[in-house]
Design an enzyme around this catalytic site. Structure first.
Site, short mmCIF file in Angstrom:
data_model
loop_
_atom_site.label_atom_id
_atom_site.label_comp_id
_atom_site.label_asym_id
_atom_site.label_seq_id
_atom_site.Cartn_x
_atom_site.Cartn_y
_atom_site.Cartn_z
N SER A 64 0.83 -1.21 0.00
CA SER A 64 0.00 0.00 0.00
C SER A 64 0.86 1.26 0.00
CB SER A 64 -0.91 0.03 1.23
OG SER A 64 -1.73 -1.11 1.27
N GLN A 65 0.29 2.33 -0.50
CA GLN A 65 0.93 3.65 -0.49
C GLN A 65 1.22 4.04 0.97
OE1 GLN A 65 -1.69 6.47 -2.27
NE2 GLN A 65 -0.40 8.22 -1.76
#
Ligand code: SAH
Length: 214
Positions: A64-65
């Site tokens: 994930s970012q």
């Protein structure tokens, strides 16, 4: 492990960027500054490890970012000693952040290769995370109840077993599919035996939480 402290300057820069994006929880920012995100990357892509973007980790999945990891962790209101269940171990990065905050982390991944890889990496980093290979829709009844549950893939709906496995006053943070490409981040607090208080926290984009048939 000699490059554990490498890229400290890049991590500091990332933390500054996350602050500007609205992340306020000091402990969460501290954990991001500490954990070497580049360890969770394929060596060919190390130069992208401290950009605030999601990135491929193989098997069609993504880490994930950083903003998303920070925001979900912030919403989870992690306290030292909390028993936390994560659905979607992926690279293991989110688990490492939770464990750095002093939580007792249980994480489920349905992809065997990713499960094995994350488990080995977390061990190498001395993060005490219990990794399970299995289907996150079912949760982990044998270790329930949990203080906190975090889902790191786009759920088409809120799986009932996860609600059941939450302690009273526990929190579930889950991105729920709303309109195809975007998910609404939901924070669900268990307020009674069968009572929940739900709040929405904007749109995010996740890879899908997969079922038995896909
Ligand atoms: N938390 C991860 C991001 C994971 S991406 C990180 O920090 O890197 C979402 C992950 O959920 C993928 O690895 C995917 O394989 C996994 N996943 C998808 N459906 C699942 C399910 N039903 N049960 C467990 N894991 C699942």
């Amino acid at each position: 492990m000699e490059d554990l402290y490498k890229h400290q300057a890049l991590r500091k820069k990332l933390v500054e960027q996350l602050k500007k994006s609205g992340i306020k929880d000091f402990k969460v920012l501290q954990a991001i500054e500490k954990i070497p995100r580049h360890f969770f990357f394929n060596s060919a892509f190390l130069q992208f490890a401290y950009d605030d973007v999601a990135f491929q980790i193989g098997e069609g999945q993504t880490i994930s970012q950083p903003y998303t990891v920070a925001r979900q962790t912030e919403l989870l209101e992690v306290r030292k000693g909390d028993k936390i269940l994560e659905i979607g171990t992926g690279s293991g990065y989110q688990s490492a952040i939770l464990s750095t905050l002093g939580a007792e982390v249980y994480s489920i991944e349905r992809n065997k290769k990713l499960h094995e890889r994350a488990k080995a990496m977390l061990k190498q980093l001395h993060c005490h995370v219990q990794c399970f290979y299995g289907d996150g829709y079912k949760g982990l009844p044998e270790f329930a109840p949990f203080d906190r549950i975090i889902v790191t893939a786009a759920a088409p709906y809120v799986p009932e077993p996860l609600l059941e496995q939450l302690k009273l006053r526990g929190i579930l943070v889950i991105p729920v599919d709303s309109k195809g490409s975007a998910q609404t981040m939901k924070k669900i607090r268990k307020t009674g035996e069968n009572e929940y208080d739900t709040k929405d926290y904007g749109n995010f984009s996740f890879v899908p939480l997969l079922g038995e048939t896909n």
